[in-house]
Design a protein around this motif. Structure first.
Motif, PDB file in Angstrom:
ATOM      1  N   GLN A 110       0.830  -1.196   0.000  1.00  0.00           N
ATOM      2  CA  GLN A 110       0.000   0.000   0.000  1.00  0.00           C
ATOM      3  C   GLN A 110       0.873   1.259   0.000  1.00  0.00           C
ATOM      4  O   GLN A 110       0.621   2.205  -0.747  1.00  0.00           O
ATOM      5  N   MET A 111       1.917   1.256   0.831  1.00  0.00           N
ATOM      6  CA  MET A 111       2.806   2.407   0.881  1.00  0.00           C
ATOM      7  C   MET A 111       3.521   2.614  -0.453  1.00  0.00           C
ATOM      8  O   MET A 111       3.663   3.743  -0.932  1.00  0.00           O
ATOM      9  N   TYR A 112       3.959   1.506  -1.066  1.00  0.00           N
ATOM     10  CA  TYR A 112       4.652   1.609  -2.347  1.00  0.00           C
ATOM     11  C   TYR A 112       3.762   2.284  -3.399  1.00  0.00           C
ATOM     12  O   TYR A 112       4.181   3.236  -4.068  1.00  0.00           O
ATOM     13  N   PHE A 113       2.527   1.791  -3.549  1.00  0.00           N
ATOM     14  CA  PHE A 113       1.643   2.347  -4.579  1.00  0.00           C
ATOM     15  C   PHE A 113       1.200   3.762  -4.238  1.00  0.00           C
ATOM     16  O   PHE A 113       1.001   4.585  -5.137  1.00  0.00           O
ATOM     17  N   PHE A 114       1.047   4.060  -2.946  1.00  0.00           N
ATOM     18  CA  PHE A 114       0.673   5.407  -2.544  1.00  0.00           C
ATOM     19  C   PHE A 114       1.769   6.407  -2.930  1.00  0.00           C
ATOM     20  O   PHE A 114       1.496   7.436  -3.560  1.00  0.00           O
ATOM     21  N   VAL A 115       3.013   6.106  -2.575  1.00  0.00           N
ATOM     22  CA  VAL A 115       4.135   6.994  -2.905  1.00  0.00           C
ATOM     23  C   VAL A 115       4.352   7.036  -4.417  1.00  0.00           C
ATOM     24  O   VAL A 115       4.591   8.107  -5.002  1.00  0.00           O
ATOM     25  N   PHE A 116       4.272   5.885  -5.056  1.00  0.00           N
ATOM     26  CA  PHE A 116       4.473   5.779  -6.500  1.00  0.00           C
ATOM     27  C   PHE A 116       3.483   6.655  -7.263  1.00  0.00           C
ATOM     28  O   PHE A 116       3.866   7.479  -8.112  1.00  0.00           O
ATOM     29  N   LEU A 117       2.194   6.530  -6.944  1.00  0.00           N
ATOM     30  CA  LEU A 117       1.171   7.272  -7.675  1.00  0.00           C
ATOM     31  C   LEU A 117       1.188   8.759  -7.326  1.00  0.00           C
ATOM     32  O   LEU A 117       0.988   9.611  -8.200  1.00  0.00           O
ATOM     33  N   GLY A 118       1.457   9.078  -6.055  1.00  0.00           N
ATOM     34  CA  GLY A 118       1.551  10.477  -5.667  1.00  0.00           C
ATOM     35  C   GLY A 118       2.702  11.177  -6.363  1.00  0.00           C
ATOM     36  O   GLY A 118       2.580  12.323  -6.823  1.00  0.00           O
ATOM     37  N   THR A 119       3.838  10.480  -6.483  1.00  0.00           N
ATOM     38  CA  THR A 119       5.008  11.050  -7.159  1.00  0.00           C
ATOM     39  C   THR A 119       4.772  11.156  -8.658  1.00  0.00           C
ATOM     40  O   THR A 119       5.201  12.127  -9.298  1.00  0.00           O
ATOM     41  N   THR A 120       4.087  10.172  -9.226  1.00  0.00           N
ATOM     42  CA  THR A 120       3.747  10.238 -10.649  1.00  0.00           C
ATOM     43  C   THR A 120       2.913  11.475 -10.941  1.00  0.00           C
ATOM     44  O   THR A 120       3.119  12.155 -11.958  1.00  0.00           O
ATOM     45  N   GLU A 121       1.979  11.789 -10.051  1.00  0.00           N
ATOM     46  CA  GLU A 121       1.153  12.985 -10.246  1.00  0.00           C
ATOM     47  C   GLU A 121       2.009  14.249 -10.219  1.00  0.00           C
ATOM     48  O   GLU A 121       1.791  15.171 -11.011  1.00  0.00           O
ATOM     49  N   ILE A 122       2.984  14.293  -9.329  1.00  0.00           N
ATOM     50  CA  ILE A 122       3.897  15.444  -9.279  1.00  0.00           C
ATOM     51  C   ILE A 122       4.615  15.619 -10.617  1.00  0.00           C
ATOM     52  O   ILE A 122       4.683  16.728 -11.166  1.00  0.00           O
ATOM     53  N   PHE A 123       5.150  14.520 -11.159  1.00  0.00           N
ATOM     54  CA  PHE A 123       5.885  14.595 -12.419  1.00  0.00           C
ATOM     55  C   PHE A 123       4.961  14.951 -13.593  1.00  0.00           C
ATOM     56  O   PHE A 123       5.346  15.693 -14.501  1.00  0.00           O
ATOM     57  N   LEU A 124       3.739  14.409 -13.573  1.00  0.00           N
ATOM     58  CA  LEU A 124       2.799  14.715 -14.645  1.00  0.00           C
ATOM     59  C   LEU A 124       2.382  16.187 -14.619  1.00  0.00           C
ATOM     60  O   LEU A 124       2.247  16.823 -15.669  1.00  0.00           O
ATOM     61  N   LEU A 125       2.195  16.734 -13.422  1.00  0.00           N
ATOM     62  CA  LEU A 125       1.867  18.160 -13.313  1.00  0.00           C
ATOM     63  C   LEU A 125       3.002  19.018 -13.849  1.00  0.00           C
ATOM     64  O   LEU A 125       2.768  20.065 -14.464  1.00  0.00           O
ATOM     65  N   SER A 126       4.247  18.566 -13.641  1.00  0.00           N
ATOM     66  CA  SER A 126       5.410  19.276 -14.189  1.00  0.00           C
ATOM     67  C   SER A 126       5.425  19.196 -15.715  1.00  0.00           C
ATOM     68  O   SER A 126       5.713  20.188 -16.398  1.00  0.00           O
ATOM     69  N   ALA A 127       5.124  18.013 -16.248  1.00  0.00           N
ATOM     70  CA  ALA A 127       5.086  17.839 -17.707  1.00  0.00           C
ATOM     71  C   ALA A 127       3.996  18.712 -18.322  1.00  0.00           C
ATOM     72  O   ALA A 127       4.180  19.295 -19.402  1.00  0.00           O
ATOM     73  N   MET A 128       2.864  18.820 -17.619  1.00  0.00           N
ATOM     74  CA  MET A 128       1.767  19.655 -18.110  1.00  0.00           C
ATOM     75  C   MET A 128       2.146  21.133 -18.069  1.00  0.00           C
ATOM     76  O   MET A 128       1.738  21.918 -18.937  1.00  0.00           O
ATOM     77  N   ALA A 129       2.916  21.539 -17.056  1.00  0.00           N
ATOM     78  CA  ALA A 129       3.401  22.927 -16.990  1.00  0.00           C
ATOM     79  C   ALA A 129       4.337  23.212 -18.172  1.00  0.00           C
ATOM     80  O   ALA A 129       4.277  24.288 -18.780  1.00  0.00           O
ATOM     81  N   PHE A 130       5.196  22.249 -18.495  1.00  0.00           N
ATOM     82  CA  PHE A 130       6.104  22.390 -19.641  1.00  0.00           C
ATOM     83  C   PHE A 130       5.315  22.498 -20.937  1.00  0.00           C
ATOM     84  O   PHE A 130       5.641  23.315 -21.817  1.00  0.00           O
ATOM     85  N   ASP A 131       4.264  21.694 -21.046  1.00  0.00           N
ATOM     86  CA  ASP A 131       3.408  21.742 -22.227  1.00  0.00           C
ATOM     87  C   ASP A 131       2.763  23.113 -22.380  1.00  0.00           C
ATOM     88  O   ASP A 131       2.722  23.685 -23.476  1.00  0.00           O
ATOM     89  N   ARG A 132       2.246  23.678 -21.281  1.00  0.00           N
ATOM     90  CA  ARG A 132       1.624  25.014 -21.323  1.00  0.00           C
ATOM     91  C   ARG A 132       2.664  26.087 -21.645  1.00  0.00           C
ATOM     92  O   ARG A 132       2.362  27.062 -22.339  1.00  0.00           O
ATOM     93  N   TYR A 133       3.883  25.914 -21.139  1.00  0.00           N
ATOM     94  CA  TYR A 133       4.960  26.872 -21.448  1.00  0.00           C
ATOM     95  C   TYR A 133       5.240  26.906 -22.949  1.00  0.00           C
ATOM     96  O   TYR A 133       5.325  27.985 -23.563  1.00  0.00           O
ATOM     97  N   LEU A 134       5.376  25.732 -23.550  1.00  0.00           N
ATOM     98  CA  LEU A 134       5.652  25.674 -24.989  1.00  0.00           C
ATOM     99  C   LEU A 134       4.490  26.246 -25.796  1.00  0.00           C
ATOM    100  O   LEU A 134       4.699  26.967 -26.777  1.00  0.00           O
ATOM    101  N   ALA A 135       3.249  25.924 -25.376  1.00  0.00           N
ATOM    102  CA  ALA A 135       2.072  26.368 -26.128  1.00  0.00           C
ATOM    103  C   ALA A 135       1.902  27.885 -26.088  1.00  0.00           C
ATOM    104  O   ALA A 135       1.469  28.490 -27.080  1.00  0.00           O
TER     105      ALA A 135
END
Length: 304
Positions: A98-123
Protein backbone atom coordinates in the motif's frame (compact mmCIF):
# COMPACT_ATOMS: atom_id res chain seq x y z
CA UNK A 1 10.68 -6.17 21.96
CA UNK A 2 9.27 -8.48 19.27
CA UNK A 3 10.13 -7.73 15.68
CA UNK A 4 7.14 -7.61 13.32
CA UNK A 5 7.38 -10.30 10.65
CA UNK A 6 5.43 -11.12 7.51
CA UNK A 7 2.56 -12.66 9.50
CA UNK A 8 2.16 -10.24 12.42
CA UNK A 9 1.51 -7.08 10.42
CA UNK A 10 0.10 -3.81 11.74
CA UNK A 11 -3.16 -2.28 12.95
CA UNK A 12 -4.59 0.82 11.25
CA UNK A 13 -6.25 3.06 13.82
CA UNK A 14 -8.31 4.88 11.21
CA UNK A 15 -10.75 7.25 12.93
CA UNK A 16 -11.57 4.96 15.85
CA UNK A 17 -10.35 7.62 18.31
CA UNK A 18 -12.75 10.21 16.84
CA UNK A 19 -16.37 10.78 17.82
CA UNK A 20 -18.39 10.73 14.59
CA UNK A 21 -21.41 9.25 12.85
CA UNK A 22 -20.08 6.11 11.17
CA UNK A 23 -22.98 5.73 8.73
CA UNK A 24 -22.75 9.32 7.50
CA UNK A 25 -18.96 9.26 7.02
CA UNK A 26 -19.05 5.84 5.34
CA UNK A 27 -21.79 6.96 2.95
CA UNK A 28 -20.02 10.24 2.15
CA UNK A 29 -16.66 8.61 1.40
CA UNK A 30 -18.27 5.83 -0.64
CA UNK A 31 -20.18 8.44 -2.67
CA UNK A 32 -17.00 10.47 -3.28
CA UNK A 33 -15.10 7.32 -4.27
CA UNK A 34 -17.85 6.31 -6.71
CA UNK A 35 -17.93 9.84 -8.13
CA UNK A 36 -14.13 9.77 -8.54
CA UNK A 37 -14.33 6.63 -10.66
CA UNK A 38 -17.29 7.92 -12.69
CA UNK A 39 -15.89 11.41 -13.34
CA UNK A 40 -12.41 10.22 -14.30
CA UNK A 41 -13.81 7.41 -16.44
CA UNK A 42 -16.02 9.87 -18.32
CA UNK A 43 -13.07 12.19 -18.83
CA UNK A 44 -10.93 9.32 -20.15
CA UNK A 45 -13.74 8.20 -22.46
CA UNK A 46 -14.26 11.70 -23.86
CA UNK A 47 -10.51 12.07 -24.50
CA UNK A 48 -10.33 8.71 -26.27
CA UNK A 49 -13.47 9.11 -28.38
CA UNK A 50 -13.13 12.78 -29.36
CA UNK A 51 -10.63 13.49 -32.13
CA UNK A 52 -10.65 17.11 -31.02
CA UNK A 53 -9.01 16.12 -27.73
CA UNK A 54 -6.14 14.13 -29.26
CA UNK A 55 -3.61 16.79 -28.26
CA UNK A 56 -0.62 16.77 -25.87
CA UNK A 57 -2.51 18.52 -23.06
CA UNK A 58 -5.24 15.87 -23.02
CA UNK A 59 -2.72 13.07 -23.36
CA UNK A 60 -1.20 14.23 -20.07
CA UNK A 61 -4.66 14.77 -18.60
CA UNK A 62 -5.65 11.20 -19.47
CA UNK A 63 -2.62 9.89 -17.60
CA UNK A 64 -3.54 12.12 -14.66
CA UNK A 65 -7.03 10.59 -14.59
CA UNK A 66 -5.55 7.08 -14.47
CA UNK A 67 -3.39 8.18 -11.54
CA UNK A 68 -6.39 9.70 -9.73
CA UNK A 69 -8.47 6.53 -10.06
CA UNK A 70 -5.73 4.21 -8.83
CA UNK A 71 -4.46 6.66 -6.19
CA UNK A 72 -7.84 6.79 -4.45
CA UNK A 73 -8.23 3.00 -4.78
CA UNK A 74 -5.00 2.45 -2.83
CA UNK A 75 -6.41 4.02 0.35
CA UNK A 76 -10.22 4.31 0.23
CA UNK A 77 -11.23 0.60 0.51
CA UNK A 78 -9.13 0.19 3.68
CA UNK A 79 -10.50 3.46 5.04
CA UNK A 80 -14.06 2.23 4.53
CA UNK A 81 -13.12 -0.95 6.38
CA UNK A 82 -11.74 1.15 9.27
CA UNK A 83 -14.99 3.10 9.48
CA UNK A 84 -17.08 -0.07 9.52
CA UNK A 85 -14.95 -2.12 11.91
CA UNK A 86 -12.84 0.41 13.83
CA UNK A 87 -9.11 -0.31 14.04
CA UNK A 88 -8.32 -2.71 11.17
CA UNK A 89 -5.41 -5.11 10.75
CA UNK A 90 -3.19 -5.12 7.69
CA UNK A 91 -0.44 -7.61 6.93
CA UNK A 92 3.22 -6.61 6.79
CA UNK A 93 3.32 -7.26 3.04
CA UNK A 94 -0.02 -5.54 2.47
CA UNK A 95 1.11 -2.47 4.41
CA UNK A 96 4.27 -1.97 2.38
CA UNK A 97 2.52 -2.69 -0.91
CA UNK A 98 0.00 0.00 0.00
CA UNK A 99 2.81 2.41 0.88
CA UNK A 100 4.65 1.61 -2.35
CA UNK A 101 1.64 2.35 -4.58
CA UNK A 102 0.67 5.41 -2.54
CA UNK A 103 4.14 6.99 -2.91
CA UNK A 104 4.47 5.78 -6.50
CA UNK A 105 1.17 7.27 -7.68
CA UNK A 106 1.55 10.48 -5.67
CA UNK A 107 5.01 11.05 -7.16
CA UNK A 108 3.75 10.24 -10.65
CA UNK A 109 1.15 12.98 -10.25
CA UNK A 110 3.90 15.44 -9.28
CA UNK A 111 5.88 14.59 -12.42
CA UNK A 112 2.80 14.71 -14.65
CA UNK A 113 1.87 18.16 -13.31
CA UNK A 114 5.41 19.28 -14.19
CA UNK A 115 5.09 17.84 -17.71
CA UNK A 116 1.77 19.66 -18.11
CA UNK A 117 3.40 22.93 -16.99
CA UNK A 118 6.10 22.39 -19.64
CA UNK A 119 3.41 21.74 -22.23
CA UNK A 120 1.62 25.01 -21.32
CA UNK A 121 4.96 26.87 -21.45
CA UNK A 122 5.65 25.67 -24.99
CA UNK A 123 2.07 26.37 -26.13
CA UNK A 124 1.99 29.95 -24.81
CA UNK A 125 5.62 31.08 -24.95
CA UNK A 126 6.74 29.31 -28.16
CA UNK A 127 3.45 28.82 -30.06
CA UNK A 128 4.96 28.75 -33.57
CA UNK A 129 7.18 25.76 -32.73
CA UNK A 130 4.77 24.06 -30.31
CA UNK A 131 3.73 21.20 -32.61
CA UNK A 132 7.36 20.53 -33.55
CA UNK A 133 8.64 20.62 -29.96
CA UNK A 134 5.76 18.75 -28.29
CA UNK A 135 5.52 15.84 -30.73
CA UNK A 136 4.38 12.28 -30.01
CA UNK A 137 7.89 11.11 -29.15
CA UNK A 138 8.41 13.89 -26.60
CA UNK A 139 4.99 13.19 -25.02
CA UNK A 140 5.74 9.50 -24.61
CA UNK A 141 9.19 10.22 -23.16
CA UNK A 142 7.79 12.70 -20.61
CA UNK A 143 5.00 10.36 -19.49
CA UNK A 144 7.08 7.17 -19.41
CA UNK A 145 9.84 8.99 -17.52
CA UNK A 146 7.26 10.19 -14.98
CA UNK A 147 5.98 6.66 -14.33
CA UNK A 148 9.42 4.99 -14.22
CA UNK A 149 11.12 7.66 -12.08
CA UNK A 150 8.19 7.66 -9.63
CA UNK A 151 8.34 3.86 -9.40
CA UNK A 152 12.07 3.89 -8.60
CA UNK A 153 11.59 6.66 -6.03
CA UNK A 154 8.85 4.70 -4.28
CA UNK A 155 10.80 1.44 -4.44
CA UNK A 156 13.77 3.09 -2.72
CA UNK A 157 11.73 4.30 0.27
CA UNK A 158 9.58 1.17 0.51
CA UNK A 159 12.62 -1.12 0.51
CA UNK A 160 14.37 1.01 3.12
CA UNK A 161 11.40 1.16 5.51
CA UNK A 162 10.52 -2.52 5.09
CA UNK A 163 13.97 -3.45 6.45
CA UNK A 164 13.54 -1.51 9.68
CA UNK A 165 12.74 -3.36 12.89
CA UNK A 166 9.15 -2.88 14.10
CA UNK A 167 8.23 -3.74 17.65
CA UNK A 168 5.20 -4.75 19.67
CA UNK A 169 3.46 -1.40 19.32
CA UNK A 170 1.98 -2.05 15.87
CA UNK A 171 -0.73 0.62 15.98
CA UNK A 172 -0.50 3.01 13.01
CA UNK A 173 -2.19 6.32 13.83
CA UNK A 174 -3.53 6.71 10.31
CA UNK A 175 -6.02 5.11 7.90
CA UNK A 176 -3.29 3.87 5.55
CA UNK A 177 0.41 2.93 5.66
CA UNK A 178 2.24 6.20 5.14
CA UNK A 179 5.95 6.89 5.52
CA UNK A 180 5.91 9.06 8.65
CA UNK A 181 3.66 6.85 10.83
CA UNK A 182 5.77 3.79 9.97
CA UNK A 183 9.01 5.55 10.92
CA UNK A 184 7.48 6.42 14.28
CA UNK A 185 6.77 2.72 14.94
CA UNK A 186 10.32 1.53 14.37
CA UNK A 187 12.47 0.58 17.35
CA UNK A 188 15.66 0.50 15.27
CA UNK A 189 17.68 3.41 13.90
CA UNK A 190 15.69 5.45 11.38
CA UNK A 191 18.49 7.89 10.55
CA UNK A 192 18.99 6.54 7.00
CA UNK A 193 15.27 6.57 6.29
CA UNK A 194 14.93 10.13 7.55
CA UNK A 195 18.02 11.23 5.62
CA UNK A 196 16.55 9.83 2.40
CA UNK A 197 13.23 11.58 3.04
CA UNK A 198 14.85 14.97 3.67
CA UNK A 199 17.28 14.69 0.75
CA UNK A 200 16.01 12.53 -2.10
CA UNK A 201 12.36 12.78 -1.00
CA UNK A 202 12.41 16.56 -0.67
CA UNK A 203 14.22 16.87 -4.00
CA UNK A 204 11.50 14.90 -5.79
CA UNK A 205 8.87 17.30 -4.43
CA UNK A 206 10.68 20.64 -4.51
CA UNK A 207 12.47 20.50 -7.89
CA UNK A 208 9.26 19.82 -9.88
CA UNK A 209 7.54 22.58 -7.89
CA UNK A 210 10.32 25.05 -8.75
CA UNK A 211 10.11 23.94 -12.39
CA UNK A 212 6.35 24.61 -12.35
CA UNK A 213 6.81 28.02 -10.72
CA UNK A 214 9.49 29.06 -13.23
CA UNK A 215 7.31 27.86 -16.11
CA UNK A 216 4.38 29.93 -14.90
CA UNK A 217 6.51 33.02 -14.31
CA UNK A 218 7.56 32.80 -17.97
CA UNK A 219 3.97 32.08 -19.01
CA UNK A 220 2.71 35.06 -17.02
CA UNK A 221 5.33 37.31 -18.61
CA UNK A 222 4.37 36.09 -22.09
CA UNK A 223 0.66 36.65 -21.40
CA UNK A 224 1.26 40.22 -20.19
CA UNK A 225 3.12 41.01 -23.42
CA UNK A 226 0.17 39.93 -25.61
CA UNK A 227 -1.42 42.84 -27.43
CA UNK A 228 -5.14 42.12 -27.11
CA UNK A 229 -7.27 41.39 -24.07
CA UNK A 230 -8.98 38.45 -25.81
CA UNK A 231 -5.64 36.75 -26.55
CA UNK A 232 -4.54 37.23 -22.94
CA UNK A 233 -7.84 35.82 -21.68
CA UNK A 234 -7.62 32.81 -24.02
CA UNK A 235 -4.03 32.07 -23.01
CA UNK A 236 -4.82 32.32 -19.30
CA UNK A 237 -7.92 30.12 -19.57
CA UNK A 238 -5.83 27.38 -21.22
CA UNK A 239 -3.72 26.99 -18.06
CA UNK A 240 -6.09 28.13 -15.27
CA UNK A 241 -7.40 24.60 -14.62
CA UNK A 242 -3.86 23.28 -14.33
CA UNK A 243 -2.99 26.04 -11.85
CA UNK A 244 -6.00 25.16 -9.69
CA UNK A 245 -5.03 21.47 -9.61
CA UNK A 246 -1.43 22.37 -8.68
CA UNK A 247 -2.57 24.59 -5.80
CA UNK A 248 -4.95 21.91 -4.54
CA UNK A 249 -2.38 19.11 -4.72
CA UNK A 250 0.68 20.93 -3.41
CA UNK A 251 -1.26 22.84 -0.74
CA UNK A 252 -2.32 19.69 1.11
CA UNK A 253 0.93 17.86 0.33
CA UNK A 254 3.10 20.60 1.83
CA UNK A 255 0.83 20.88 4.88
CA UNK A 256 1.27 17.17 5.66
CA UNK A 257 4.97 16.65 4.95
CA UNK A 258 6.46 20.05 5.76
CA UNK A 259 5.01 20.84 9.18
CA UNK A 260 6.34 20.52 12.75
CA UNK A 261 6.99 16.91 13.82
CA UNK A 262 4.92 17.31 16.98
CA UNK A 263 1.78 18.24 15.03
CA UNK A 264 -1.30 16.20 16.02
CA UNK A 265 -1.77 12.98 14.04
CA UNK A 266 -5.52 13.60 14.18
CA UNK A 267 -5.11 16.68 12.00
CA UNK A 268 -2.84 14.68 9.69
CA UNK A 269 -5.60 12.15 9.07
CA UNK A 270 -8.18 14.83 8.35
CA UNK A 271 -5.93 16.71 5.91
CA UNK A 272 -4.80 13.43 4.32
CA UNK A 273 -8.41 12.82 3.30
CA UNK A 274 -8.20 15.98 1.19
CA UNK A 275 -5.47 14.73 -1.15
CA UNK A 276 -6.29 11.00 -1.03
CA UNK A 277 -10.06 11.32 -1.50
CA UNK A 278 -11.17 14.85 -2.38
CA UNK A 279 -8.44 15.88 -4.87
CA UNK A 280 -8.80 12.83 -7.19
CA UNK A 281 -12.55 13.54 -7.32
CA UNK A 282 -12.19 17.28 -7.99
CA UNK A 283 -9.50 17.10 -10.68
CA UNK A 284 -11.76 15.89 -13.54
CA UNK A 285 -14.43 18.44 -12.60
CA UNK A 286 -11.90 21.28 -12.58
CA UNK A 287 -10.71 20.35 -16.07
CA UNK A 288 -14.19 19.60 -17.43
CA UNK A 289 -16.15 22.58 -16.10
CA UNK A 290 -13.50 25.10 -17.15
CA UNK A 291 -12.76 23.60 -20.57
CA UNK A 292 -15.04 24.03 -23.58
CA UNK A 293 -13.35 21.21 -25.51
CA UNK A 294 -14.04 18.66 -22.77
CA UNK A 295 -17.63 19.88 -22.29
CA UNK A 296 -18.34 19.55 -26.01
CA UNK A 297 -16.80 16.06 -26.09
CA UNK A 298 -18.91 15.00 -23.09
CA UNK A 299 -22.08 16.29 -24.79
CA UNK A 300 -21.28 14.28 -27.92
CA UNK A 301 -20.55 11.23 -25.74
CA UNK A 302 -23.99 11.38 -24.11
CA UNK A 303 -25.86 12.30 -27.29
CA UNK A 304 -24.41 9.31 -29.10
Amino acid sequence: MEKVNLTSGFILLGFSDFQYNHAVLFSAILAIYTLTWAANFLLLSSIKLSQQLHTPMYFFLGNLSVVDITFSTVTVPKLLSCILHGATSISFLGCFLQMYFFVFLGTTEIFLLSAMAFDRYLAICIPLNYILLMNDKVMVILVSTSWVAASLHSLLHTYNLSHLTYCEDRLIHHFFCDVTPLIKLSCSSTSLAELLIFTEGSTVVIIPLLFILISYVLIGWAIMKMETRSSRSKAFSSCSSHLMVICLFYGTDIFIYFRPSDYSSQYDRIVSMAYTIITPMLNPFIYSLRNQGVKQALKKLFVQ
